[in-house]
Design an enzyme around this catalytic site. Structure first.
Site, short mmCIF file in Angstrom:
data_model
loop_
_atom_site.label_atom_id
_atom_site.label_comp_id
_atom_site.label_asym_id
_atom_site.label_seq_id
_atom_site.Cartn_x
_atom_site.Cartn_y
_atom_site.Cartn_z
N GLU A 129 -4.19 -3.74 2.41
CA GLU A 129 -3.24 -3.91 3.47
C GLU A 129 -3.07 -2.56 4.53
O GLU A 129 -2.89 -2.84 5.57
CB GLU A 129 -1.88 -3.92 2.77
N TRP A 176 -44.02 -14.75 -14.54
CA TRP A 176 -42.50 -15.09 -14.47
C TRP A 176 -42.15 -16.50 -14.87
O TRP A 176 -43.29 -17.35 -14.48
CB TRP A 176 -41.92 -15.15 -12.94
C1 AOF Z 1 -3.05 -3.53 -3.19
N1 AOF Z 1 -4.15 -3.61 -2.11
O1 AOF Z 1 -6.36 -3.44 -1.82
C2 AOF Z 1 -5.61 -3.28 -4.11
C3 AOF Z 1 -4.51 -3.09 -5.13
O2 AOF Z 1 -5.18 3.91 -7.97
P1 AOF Z 1 -4.43 3.25 -6.63
O3 AOF Z 1 -3.28 4.08 -6.19
O4 AOF Z 1 -5.41 2.95 -5.62
O5 AOF Z 1 -3.86 1.93 -7.12
C4 AOF Z 1 -4.78 0.92 -7.85
C5 AOF Z 1 -3.88 -0.18 -8.15
O6 AOF Z 1 -3.76 -0.96 -6.94
C6 AOF Z 1 -4.71 -1.31 -9.02
O7 AOF Z 1 -4.42 -1.01 -10.42
C7 AOF Z 1 -3.95 -2.57 -8.52
O8 AOF Z 1 -2.96 -2.81 -9.15
C8 AOF Z 1 -3.72 -2.22 -7.21
N2 AOF Z 1 -4.85 -2.76 -6.31
N3 AOF Z 1 -3.39 -3.35 -4.60
O9 AOF Z 1 -1.93 -3.79 -2.80
C9 AOF Z 1 -5.21 -3.60 -2.58
N4 AOF Z 1 -6.90 -2.88 -4.38
ZN ZN Z 2 -1.85 -1.36 -2.42
#
Ligand code: AOF
Ligand code: ZN
Length: 354
Positions: free
Chosen positions: A46, A162
């Site tokens: 996002e 193979w």
């Molecule tokens: C989102 N968008 O693209 C992703 C999410 O360690 P942080 O702060 O980067 O947070 C990791 C957590 O964020 C992960 O455990 C999952 O719950 C969420 N991932 N969320 O809004 C994203 N990759």
């Molecule tokens: Zn996020």
């Protein structure tokens, strides 16, 4: 959402410990910006998309519920609200306890219209690694099996290269790249001296190489030892791994992870729990037959990918899966076919745990 999902798919194997999420911003039927979770897991999708456009009044399509927690990056739910997004369409919920509905609640509290469960099955599929890690404490496991039509992986004399053709082997490299780690048992590491890297695809990010070796008896002068500083090598060991071998591998740049022993071998549950604790979400297991049998018997294989070559090697050939101790059909894990495809002269099939 289909576009957001395809963005998320492109990030598979590259974002652990975080899920690969896709985000598309749309207004008046036009795409304003798109992004996936960056390599290494941050920034989140996002935030990446919002950086590319003025999103006021826009609809955001996200494959996973936007996060609610403020970590090293701001909470995506807050960022979407701050940017003036009018509507958020979500593929599947985020079970991370810091979010788990709190992301949706934040959006709604900010007056944003929220729609959930859009293409949910596909969203859960692309997020399967992360969902499995959060809910079961272990990575999603894909087991690759390549064999003759009669399920053999070598002749009685041990000749195996193979059985499948170059196109199938190329597909295996592509699949390695979409996983966080490639995993083999010590027997395979000894017999094949594998590199377990992704080659020939112009890919810049390599999966971690994981070897299970209770006694740490992996050749110290092999390819893995020589290249452990270039691409990570993690060896899962038991208590009997001796000091000298430990020192050698640590000096070579490998990471050793101690696991519990069960029935004389590394407990598969403890091995996968250790990998989950390290942040791995998707593991691609390439054998050998003993490890495949152990994982299958323990019910720890989520997906099977089989490559079948058009030759028969007979009962004296080496079977692809070792003894599983299955007496009754009901004890065997059951899989359902989800995809079948010709790859050069070979067949590829993908099976999901039912
Ligand atoms: C989102 N968008 O693209 C992703 C999410 O360690 P942080 O702060 O980067 O947070 C990791 C957590 O964020 C992960 O455990 C999952 O719950 C969420 N991932 N969320 O809004 C994203 N990759
Ligand atoms: Zn996020």
């Amino acid at each position: 959402m289909a576009l957001a999902l395809s963005l998320a798919r492109q990030g598979l194997g590259r974002t652990w410990p975080n899920p690969s999420v896709g985000c598309v911003l749309v207004r008046d039927g036009r795409i304003l910006a798109r992004a996936r979770t960056a390599d290494g897991g941050r920034p989140h999708a996002e935030v990446g998309a919002l950086a590319g456009a003025d999103a006021s009044g826009a609809t955001a399509y996200v494959t996973l519920e936007p996060c609610a927690h403020v970590g090293e990056t701001p909470a995506c739910a807050d960022e979407l609200a701050k940017a003036g997004v009018a509507r958020v369409v979500i593929g599947c919920g985020d079970p991370d306890p810091r979010t788990a509905g709190a992301g949706i609640a934040k959006l709604m509290a900010a007056g944003i219209e929220v729609e959930t469960g859009v293409m949910e099955a596909e969203a859960r599929d692309v997020t399967a690694g992360f969902l499995t890690r959060v809910t079961e404490g272990r990575p999603f496991v894909t087991l690759k099996l390549a064999s003759s039509v009669d399920g053999r992986i070598a002749t009685a004399t041990g000749e195996s290269q193979w059985i499948t053709g170059p196109a199938a082997r190329r597909m295996v490299h592509l699949m390695r790249a979409s996983h966080d780690a490639v995993m083999v048992g010590a027997g395979t590491a000894r017999a094949d001296d594998p590199s377990l890297t992704v080659r020939g695809l112009g890919i810049d990010r390599q999966p971690v190489r994981v070897v299970l070796s209770r006694r740490l008896d992996v050749p110290r002068d092999g390819t893995l030892a020589r290249t452990a500083r270039e691409v990570p090598v993690w060896i899962l060991v038991g208590p009997e791994a001796d000091k000298a071998a430990r020192a050698h591998w640590t000096d070579a740049g490998a990471t050793l992870i101690d696991c519990e022993i069960d029935h004389g071998q590394i407990s598969p549950e403890s091995a996968l729990a250790a990998l989950g604790a390290q942040g791995l979400t998707r593991v691609f297991c390439e054998g050998g037959g003993a490890l495949a049998a152990t994982l299958l018997a323990a019910g720890l294989v989520d997906q099977l990918v089989t490559f079948t070559a058009g030759l028969a090697l007979g009962a004296e050939g080496l079977p692809m899966i070792g003894a599983m101790g299955v007496d009754r059909l009901a004890e065997a894990p059951r899989y359902a076919l989800t995809e079948t495809r010709a790859i050069g002269p070979d067949a590829m099939q993908i099976w999901r745990r039912t």
